[in-house]
Structure formats: C-alpha cells, structure tokens
Design an enzyme around this catalytic site. Sequence first.
Site, PDB file in Angstrom:
ATOM      1  CG  HIS A 138     -20.629   5.145   2.662  1.00 50.02           C
ATOM      2  ND1 HIS A 138     -19.744   4.103   2.549  1.00 50.02           N
ATOM      3  CD2 HIS A 138     -21.420   4.645   3.655  1.00 50.02           C
ATOM      4  CE1 HIS A 138     -19.954   3.131   3.579  1.00 50.02           C
ATOM      5  NE2 HIS A 138     -21.153   3.707   4.040  1.00 50.02           N
TER       6      HIS A 138
ATOM      7  CG  ASN B 244     -16.289   7.717  -0.592  1.00 46.91           C
ATOM      8  OD1 ASN B 244     -15.976   7.124  -1.438  1.00 46.91           O
ATOM      9  ND2 ASN B 244     -16.782   7.201   0.512  1.00 46.91           N
TER      10      ASN B 244
ATOM     11  CE  LYS C 252      -3.581   2.393   2.336  1.00 49.30           C
ATOM     12  NZ  LYS C 252      -4.588   2.570   3.220  1.00 49.30           N
TER      13      LYS C 252
ATOM     14  CG  MET D   5     -14.370  -1.167  -3.402  1.00 52.77           C
ATOM     15  SD  MET D   5     -16.102  -0.486  -2.651  1.00 52.77           S
ATOM     16  CE  MET D   5     -16.378  -1.804  -1.577  1.00 52.77           C
ATOM     17  NE  ARG D   6      -6.439  -1.165  -3.365  1.00 54.78           N
ATOM     18  CZ  ARG D   6      -5.892  -2.256  -2.885  1.00 54.78           C
ATOM     19  NH1 ARG D   6      -5.577  -2.246  -1.431  1.00 54.78           N
ATOM     20  NH2 ARG D   6      -5.448  -3.468  -3.277  1.00 54.78           N
TER      21      ARG D   6
ATOM     22  CB  ILE E 187      -7.533   7.397   0.885  1.00 49.31           C
ATOM     23  CG1 ILE E 187      -8.127   6.941  -0.409  1.00 49.31           C
ATOM     24  CG2 ILE E 187      -6.318   8.546   0.363  1.00 49.31           C
ATOM     25  CD1 ILE E 187      -8.818   7.976  -1.315  1.00 49.31           C
TER      26      ILE E 187
END
Length: 147
Positions: free
Chosen positions: A55, A53, A11, A36-37, A39
């Site tokens: 959601h 984002n 990462k 889907m990570r 940050i």
Amino acid sequence: ESFTVKECGGKKPYEERLLALLREEEIDFLILAGYMRVIGPEIIRSFENSIVNLHPAFLPEYPGLHSIERAFADHVENGRTETGVTVHYVDCGLDSGPVIAQRHVPIYDEDTVDTLEARVHECEHILFPQTVKRVLKSRIEYEKGSK
C-alpha cells in the site's frame, strides 16, 4: 487463465471462480501489488495470514484509493512532510491488516504529485521484495520445523 468480474457476472461469481482456480493450482500464498479490488471474506478466510498487500501510504494513514494524491493534498493544505509505504497482511477491513513492514517517504516543498509518486514507487520497489522474501523465508523455516 484470465477472466474478469464482468465476464463472471459479478464479484461473488468472480471470487468463487478465482478461489476454485487457486485451490486447483494448490496456491497457498498470495502477493498483491496494484490489485485495486477489495477481496471478499471467503478468499480471506481461505488464505488467513497468507495474503500480503503493498500500500502506497504509511498505514493507518490514507487507506484505500488515491493515497499518494491525498498525502500530497495534505502537504499543500496542512504542511505534511511525509507519507510512506506499507506491506501488510490482508484482513476483512480496508488496508487494516497487521503491518509487516513500513517506511516513511518525505514530501518536499518542490514536489508535485508525480515526483512524490515516483519517490513512493521507488521505496515500494525496495521494501516490497525484501519483505516478501523475509515472510516467505520464515514460512518455509516454520514449515520445515513443524515436520
């Protein structure tokens, strides 16, 4: 340019490469939909109040993964009648940044996870572009006014 976390060796090197690419391309605003990570803090600090984002829940309810499934399970187990959609700025927490826009989405007794998911996505497809447009318009107006 396309690269993966695995190709970069983890990462941290992935995010370093991503940040270098964003700077090289002079990117100043990020829009996440289906990213889907989590940050890392270096990217968040570099793009403070500049990462938006989408959601699939009415935050602060159901942060993280599987939000629709968790809302549906809550409906089955506890009679929950709604979930929602949230557009928010990204901060260092998990789906905890300042909310920009939200809409409720009903959960019906005849719903399945699939029908609820379709209704949530339908709401996302309306709310997200409207909200991003509004945010970008206000940023442009602010930048014009500060020159």
